[in-house]
Design an enzyme around this catalytic site. Sequence first.
Site, PDB file in Angstrom:
ATOM      1  N   VAL A 168      24.385 -18.433 -14.939  1.00  0.00           N
ATOM      2  CA  VAL A 168      24.519 -16.978 -15.077  1.00  0.00           C
ATOM      3  C   VAL A 168      23.167 -16.381 -15.456  1.00  0.00           C
ATOM      4  CG1 VAL A 168      25.656 -15.087 -16.292  1.00  0.00           C
ATOM      5  CG2 VAL A 168      26.952 -17.154 -15.703  1.00  0.00           C
ATOM      6  N   LYS A 169      22.712 -15.443 -14.614  1.00  0.00           N
ATOM      7  CA  LYS A 169      21.402 -14.814 -14.820  1.00  0.00           C
ATOM      8  C   LYS A 169      21.605 -13.486 -15.540  1.00  0.00           C
ATOM      9  CE  LYS A 169      17.221 -14.496 -11.951  1.00  0.00           C
ATOM     10  NZ  LYS A 169      16.741 -14.350 -10.560  1.00  0.00           N
ATOM     11  N   LEU A 170      20.821 -13.305 -16.600  1.00  0.00           N
ATOM     12  CA  LEU A 170      20.987 -12.128 -17.460  1.00  0.00           C
ATOM     13  C   LEU A 170      19.638 -11.460 -17.677  1.00  0.00           C
ATOM     14  CD1 LEU A 170      22.886 -14.371 -19.907  1.00  0.00           C
ATOM     15  CD2 LEU A 170      24.024 -12.387 -18.903  1.00  0.00           C
TER      16      LEU A 170
END
Length: 217
Positions: free
Chosen positions: A82-84
Site C-alpha cells: 500500500v502506497k501512501l
Amino acid sequence: MKFFADTADVADIADLAATGLLDGVTTNPSLIAKSGRNFLEVVKEICGLVDGPVSAEVVATDHATMMKEAAVLRALAPNICVKLPLTLDGLKSCKALTAEGVKTNVTLCFSANQALLAAKAGATYVSPFVGRLDDIGHDGMELIQDIRTIYDNYDFQTEILVASVRSPVHVLAAARIGADVATMPPAVIRQLAGHALTEKGLAAFLADWAKTGQSIL
Ligand code: G3P
C-alpha cells in the site's frame, strides 16, 4: 539492489518479468491514468505477473478514508504494497497498516527528515524522488546519501526505494550509495543492458564465426 518497474503497462511488465531480473512494480495515479485501465483491474493483473511487491497508491488525503482504501487494495492480492503519501495522515496510516502486517511504501519524499518520519512510522519502503529534485536544481542523490546515513545510524529497516529515476546514471549513483531498490521506467531498465562496445564486439564475433562455416546446433 532490487529493480522495480515504475509503470502500469502490463505488456512491459510481462516482458521484463520474463528476464527474471524484475523484483517488483510501482504504480501511481498518474501511471494508472496513462494506462487508460481500471485501477483495481490493472493492479490485480500486475500482481499476477510478478512475485514481488506491487505498490498501489491510495488517493484519499485523510487517515480514515486511506484505511478504507487500503483495505480494498490489500484484498486484491497477497503481494500488494500500500502506497501512501508522505503527509501526517499518510504516516499515521502507515503506522496502523504496519501494525497489521501490511507492506507499505511512503511516497513523495523530498527531504531526509521526511524519510526519518517514514522509518519511524515503520514503512517497508520510502520513495525519495530524485529526478523531481534534480528538476528544480537540487541534488537528488545527496538526499539518497543522507537517508542511507540516517537509516544506518539508527539501524532502521525501512528500505530506500529510489524513485523518479530518469536514466542509468541515477541507477549507478544509487547503487554506489547502497540504496536498496531503484524503481525505473521500463526503458531505463532496458538501457542498463546496452553498451555500444557490446554491440560492436558482438557484431565482430558473429562475423568471424560466420567465416568458420561452423554451427553449434
Ligand atoms: O512512481 C513515482 C516516481 O517514480 C515518479 O517519477 O518521473 O513522474 O518523477 P516521475
